[in-house]
Scaffold this motif. Structure first.
Motif, PDB file in Angstrom:
ATOM      1  N   ASP A  66       9.671  72.883  99.494  1.00  0.00           N
ATOM      2  CA  ASP A  66       8.314  72.940  98.956  1.00  0.00           C
ATOM      3  C   ASP A  66       8.408  73.715  97.643  1.00  0.00           C
ATOM      4  N   LEU A  67       8.397  72.999  96.521  1.00  0.00           N
ATOM      5  CA  LEU A  67       8.617  73.645  95.228  1.00  0.00           C
ATOM      6  C   LEU A  67       7.502  74.623  94.873  1.00  0.00           C
ATOM      7  N   GLY A  68       6.278  74.318  95.272  1.00  0.00           N
ATOM      8  CA  GLY A  68       5.178  75.246  95.017  1.00  0.00           C
ATOM      9  C   GLY A  68       5.412  76.572  95.715  1.00  0.00           C
ATOM     10  N   ARG A  69       5.833  76.505  96.969  1.00  0.00           N
ATOM     11  CA  ARG A  69       6.126  77.720  97.732  1.00  0.00           C
ATOM     12  C   ARG A  69       7.335  78.448  97.147  1.00  0.00           C
ATOM     13  N   ALA A  70       8.325  77.697  96.703  1.00  0.00           N
ATOM     14  CA  ALA A  70       9.515  78.296  96.098  1.00  0.00           C
ATOM     15  C   ALA A  70       9.140  79.082  94.842  1.00  0.00           C
ATOM     16  N   VAL A  71       8.246  78.534  94.047  1.00  0.00           N
ATOM     17  CA  VAL A  71       7.789  79.226  92.832  1.00  0.00           C
ATOM     18  C   VAL A  71       7.041  80.498  93.215  1.00  0.00           C
ATOM     19  N   GLU A  72       6.175  80.418  94.217  1.00  0.00           N
ATOM     20  CA  GLU A  72       5.435  81.599  94.679  1.00  0.00           C
ATOM     21  C   GLU A  72       6.402  82.698  95.118  1.00  0.00           C
ATOM     22  N   LEU A  73       7.403  82.332  95.884  1.00  0.00           N
ATOM     23  CA  LEU A  73       8.380  83.317  96.353  1.00  0.00           C
ATOM     24  C   LEU A  73       9.161  83.918  95.194  1.00  0.00           C
ATOM     25  N   ALA A  74       9.541  83.088  94.242  1.00  0.00           N
ATOM     26  CA  ALA A  74      10.310  83.571  93.093  1.00  0.00           C
ATOM     27  C   ALA A  74       9.473  84.531  92.239  1.00  0.00           C
ATOM     28  N   GLU A  75       8.193  84.213  92.084  1.00  0.00           N
ATOM     29  CA  GLU A  75       7.326  85.055  91.248  1.00  0.00           C
ATOM     30  C   GLU A  75       6.954  86.361  91.935  1.00  0.00           C
ATOM     31  N   SER A  76       6.932  86.378  93.272  1.00  0.00           N
ATOM     32  CA  SER A  76       6.558  87.585  93.982  1.00  0.00           C
ATOM     33  C   SER A  76       7.727  88.554  94.180  1.00  0.00           C
TER      34      SER A  76
END
Length: 46
Positions: free
Chosen positions: A35-45
């Motif tokens: 899930d790329l959206g979730r991956a971005v969220e995790l990377a940004e947090s």
């Protein structure tokens, strides 16, 4: 552009790689769903 295609057009993307992390055994790839959206969220947090 990719975000638009995924959200508005329902497009799915297929990436083919022979990276060692995606291979169960030498020369044998596996299907990995991300899930790329979730991956971005995790990377940004992080």
């Amino acid at each position: 552009m990719l975000d638009h295609m995924a959200n508005e057009g329902g497009t799915r993307f297929l990436v083919v790689t022979h990276h060692p992390l995606t291979m169960q055994e030498r020369g044998v790839s596996r299907l990995l769903s991300v899930d790329l959206g979730r991956a971005v969220e995790l990377a940004e947090s992080g």
